[in-house]
Design a protein around this motif. Structure first.
Motif, PDB file in Angstrom:
ATOM      1  N   ASN A 107       0.820  -1.197   0.000  1.00 33.00           N
ATOM      2  CA  ASN A 107       0.000   0.000   0.000  1.00 33.00           C
ATOM      3  C   ASN A 107       0.864   1.261   0.000  1.00 33.00           C
ATOM      4  O   ASN A 107       0.577   2.234  -0.697  1.00 33.00           O
ATOM      5  CB  ASN A 107      -0.930   0.008   1.209  1.00 33.00           C
ATOM      6  N   LYS A 111       1.028   4.187  -2.815  1.00 31.02           N
ATOM      7  CA  LYS A 111       0.815   5.583  -2.442  1.00 31.02           C
ATOM      8  C   LYS A 111       1.922   6.489  -2.973  1.00 31.02           C
ATOM      9  O   LYS A 111       1.697   7.623  -3.368  1.00 31.02           O
ATOM     10  CB  LYS A 111       0.721   5.712  -0.924  1.00 31.02           C
ATOM     11  N   GLN A 120      -6.784   6.893   0.028  1.00 29.41           N
ATOM     12  CA  GLN A 120      -6.850   6.534   1.432  1.00 29.41           C
ATOM     13  C   GLN A 120      -7.783   7.500   2.158  1.00 29.41           C
ATOM     14  O   GLN A 120      -7.363   8.555   2.626  1.00 29.41           O
ATOM     15  CB  GLN A 120      -5.442   6.584   2.051  1.00 29.41           C
TER      16      GLN A 120
END
Length: 252
Positions: A107, A111, A120
């Motif tokens: 993740n 990002k 998010q």
């Protein structure tokens, strides 16, 4: 509810207990289970995001079966392994925690590759909030590639000390099975300890499992899964799970 600590004497005791659990022949070892559960999370996330591309069950099954082909593992091996790990939950949750760590790292990588971190979003505020992120209905069949529905939720500023979590499912069309299905919920604390609780699904209707966070240590992840032994179903049988919810309840 059980708590496992990796600090001091508790650490050594737990390590000796878990490490003494020998995985039998024919059962996936810890690394294989970790890799498979990680891939299952990724494919579930992909089908959730790319709904239009994977709207048909056939396309989902092709994607999922590709995971087994990648690791040269049969669905039957995975079914048997899930059954065994379900009886050794300490080891299973420990494996799962490694999966969550890999998902967090992936993740973070994603990002860094997007210009705006709008993917998010914060969870909803409120004393009692449903934080379930997946679909509300799931169909378990003998032809399904997976017999588990995994989930994981990272905490944010809307979570509090001593939060309580309730995972609930409504089951329909479940026949008598030689092995009980189950639901599992776990919390990973910031000090690398974790709590977990599992509840068997004994009949059609509503089943839920409740887990309260630690009074002294904050937590960073909520994870677990819903499991059905689909290999025990007749070819024409299926089980419908609907109204799935994961409630976060703030302490009063």
């Amino acid at each position: 509810m059980k708590k496992i600590s990796y600090i001091g004497v508790c650490c050594m005791i737990l390590f000796s207990v878990v490490s003494c659990v020998r995985v039998p022949d024919g059962i996936l070892d810890e690394k294989q289970m970790e890799d498979l559960l990680y891939e299952i999370h990724l494919t579930e996330g992909l089908t959730d995001v790319m709904i239009d591309d994977y709207i048909s069950r056939q396309k989902k099954e092709i994607l999922k079966k590709g995971v087994f082909a990648k690791y040269k593992i049969t669905p039957e091996q995975f079914d048997s392994s899930l059954m065994w790990y379900g009886k050794n939950l300490e080891l299973y949750v420990d494996v799962y925690r490694k999966v969550i760590k890999r998902l967090e790292e992936e993740n973070e990588r994603v990002k860094k590759n997007v210009e705006a971190d709008e993917m998010q979003t914060l969870s909803m505020r409120g004393d009692t909030v449903d934080i379930w992120k997946k679909g509300r209905t799931y169909e378990f069949m003998p032809t399904s590639a997976y017999n588990i529905l995994p989930f994981s939720v990272a905490t944010d500023e809307n979570f509090q000390f001593m939060d309580k979590f309730v995972l609930g499912v409504h089951v329909r069309m479940m026949p008598d099975l030689p092995e009980h299905p189950r639901i599992l919920i776990a919390l990973e604390n910031v000090d690398s300890t974790f709590l977990y609780k599992s509840e068997p699904i004994l009949r059609n209707g509503w089943t839920e499992v409740e887990l309260k966070s630690d009074t002294a240590v904050f937590f960073r992840n909520i994870f677990g899964d819903i499991y059905f032994p689909t290999d025990k179903l007749a070819p024409d049988q299926r089980i419908i799970v609907d109204s799935i919810r994961l409630m976060r309840i703030h302490p009063k």
